[in-house]
Motif scaffolding. Structure first.
Motif, PDB file in Angstrom:
ATOM      1  N   MET A 196       0.819  -1.215   0.000  1.00 58.81           N
ATOM      2  CA  MET A 196       0.000   0.000   0.000  1.00 58.81           C
ATOM      3  C   MET A 196       0.858   1.273   0.000  1.00 58.81           C
ATOM      4  N   TYR A 197       1.959   1.255   0.739  1.00 60.24           N
ATOM      5  CA  TYR A 197       2.702   2.490   0.965  1.00 60.24           C
ATOM      6  C   TYR A 197       4.038   2.560   0.245  1.00 60.24           C
ATOM      7  N   GLU A 198       4.290   1.604  -0.661  1.00 56.09           N
ATOM      8  CA  GLU A 198       5.587   1.588  -1.330  1.00 56.09           C
ATOM      9  C   GLU A 198       5.834   2.906  -2.083  1.00 56.09           C
ATOM     10  N   GLY A 199       7.001   3.481  -1.882  1.00 56.33           N
ATOM     11  CA  GLY A 199       7.328   4.730  -2.574  1.00 56.33           C
ATOM     12  C   GLY A 199       6.909   5.976  -1.835  1.00 56.33           C
ATOM     13  N   THR A 200       6.138   5.801  -0.739  1.00 60.27           N
ATOM     14  CA  THR A 200       5.714   6.972   0.027  1.00 60.27           C
ATOM     15  C   THR A 200       6.536   7.086   1.314  1.00 60.27           C
ATOM     16  N   SER A 201       6.244   8.121   2.084  1.00 63.99           N
ATOM     17  CA  SER A 201       6.990   8.310   3.339  1.00 63.99           C
ATOM     18  C   SER A 201       6.610   7.270   4.375  1.00 63.99           C
ATOM     19  N   ASP A 234       6.378   4.054   3.786  1.00 65.71           N
ATOM     20  CA  ASP A 234       6.894   2.736   3.376  1.00 65.71           C
ATOM     21  C   ASP A 234       7.627   2.094   4.552  1.00 65.71           C
ATOM     22  N   PRO A 235       7.179   0.913   5.020  1.00 65.65           N
ATOM     23  CA  PRO A 235       7.814   0.302   6.203  1.00 65.65           C
ATOM     24  C   PRO A 235       9.265  -0.119   5.960  1.00 65.65           C
ATOM     25  N   THR A 236       9.672  -0.290   4.701  1.00 69.00           N
ATOM     26  CA  THR A 236      11.055  -0.721   4.460  1.00 69.00           C
ATOM     27  C   THR A 236      11.995   0.465   4.303  1.00 69.00           C
ATOM     28  N   ARG A 237      11.434   1.668   4.330  1.00 65.66           N
ATOM     29  CA  ARG A 237      12.269   2.863   4.163  1.00 65.66           C
ATOM     30  C   ARG A 237      13.005   3.143   5.449  1.00 65.66           C
ATOM     31  N   LYS A 238      14.285   3.341   5.350  1.00 64.63           N
ATOM     32  CA  LYS A 238      15.065   3.566   6.606  1.00 64.63           C
ATOM     33  C   LYS A 238      15.291   5.031   6.815  1.00 64.63           C
TER      34      LYS A 238
END
Lengths: 230, 108
Positions: free
Chosen positions: B97-102, B104-108
């Motif tokens: 759902m949130y890939e590419g957004t702020s 995104d759970p994998t965004r560090k």
């Protein structure tokens, strides 16, 4: 849904019902072990040759059969209370539905956005099509979006009823003049059946509940269709 | 339609008419471990002491303790696994759902 001569629970369709199933398994194992112990003690007592007319007391066994039941009760009570409080958690529902009990049908109101309301009568046995379930099908189902927290406000217009769906682990009394709240999340799409669970007159057994969980876009299409029809 | 739900489950076998060891997770393993321990403890006690009734008592005691221990151990691991599965499922959903957004759970 339930199958003929079923004794156990239906498969869980909500996280709360899954927890209830696991708790039931846990308690059943404890009950099974206690039953085994009691059966063994009965056989041992019946078959023993020992007799002692002069036993007045025994501190050790008194301690054992006081402490052990207390421990067993704690082992059962802790998971039970955990689930009880889990069911009461604030869950920020996406949708609120009012389920009103009447003699002898349910009516549902979806008033969050538009004013959608409809009655849900049981389909009589002679009007069933092949494959439909006797005494369980209704002309209009309560359709909900799957994997979304739903709040149901349950009440009644005349006498006591109860809104129950076993697969979702829900049963809530419908009391005239009172609003009872319950909430659920369906883990998967499907059709879930329930029946009125409070005696309410001649046709108490003939006012079933059908909840249909569908993907959100299907729910939106359904609600637009229902609004056009009403 | 009515029988479809039963096809996924194995036929039930209920001990003492109540405990369905085929369909309850961990039940079959717990009862088997308990039975094995019961036989070992009972037999061992009899071989050591030649007391029949007391050996049966020990056998039943061993059965109960081992069944309980195996049951709780298995259920605890099961619960941990289910919790992890739930977290993975939610993580995958959030990732999609949130890939590419702020968010995104994998965004560090």
């Amino acid at each position: 849904m339930a199958h003929p001569s079923q004794l156990g629970f239906q498969d869980a369709a909500s996280p709360v019902m899954e927890e209830l199933l696991h708790f039931h398994d846990h308690t059943l194992m404890i009950v099974f072990l206690i039953s085994t112990l009691v059966l063994y003690i009965i056989v041992a007592m019946v078959s023993t040759k020992l007799t002692n007319k002069y036993v007045l007391d025994s501190q050790e066994i008194e301690i054992v059969w006081t402490v052990l039941p207390a421990v067993i009760l704690i082992l059962i009570a802790l998971p039970s209370l955990r689930i009880l409080y889990l069911m009461d958690e604030i869950n920020d529902p996406h949708l609120t539905i009012k389920a009103m009990g009447h003699q002898w049908y349910w009516s549902y109101e979806y008033t969050d956005y538009e004013n959608l309301g409809f009655d849900s009568y049981m389909i009589p046995t002679q009007d069933l099509t092949p494959g439909q379930f006797r005494l369980l099908e209704t002309d209009h189902r309560m359709v909900v979006p799957m994997e979304s927290p739903i709040r149901v406000l349950v009440s009644a217009e005349d006498v006591l009823h109860a809104w129950a769906v076993p697969a979702l682990g829900i049963k809530m009394d419908a009391v005239p003049g009172r609003l009872n709240q319950t909430a659920f999340i369906t883990s998967r799409p499907g059709v879930y059946y329930g029946q009125c669970s409070e005696i309410c007159g001649a046709n108490h057994s003939f006012m079933p509940i059908v909840v249909e969980a569908v993907p959100l876009e299907h729910f939106e299409n359904w609600s637009s269709l229902m609004l056009e029809e009403s | 339609m009515a029988g479809e739900g039963e096809e996924g489950k194995t036929k039930s076998f209920k001990l003492l008419g109540i405990l369905d060891i085929q369909n309850i997770p961990c039940a079959r393993g717990a009862v088997l471990h308990g039975s094995a321990a019961s036989i070992l403890v009972g037999l061992g006690h009899f071989l050591a002491t030649s007391r029949v009734k007391r050996s049966f008592d020990f056998g039943v005691g061993g059965f109960m303790l081992t069944t309980l221990g195996s049951w709780f151990y298995c259920r605890y691991n099961n619960a941990k696994l289910r919790m992890q599965q739930k977290m993975i499922k939610d993580g995958l959903k959030n990732k999609v759902m949130y890939e590419g957004t702020s968010l995104d759970p994998t965004r560090k």
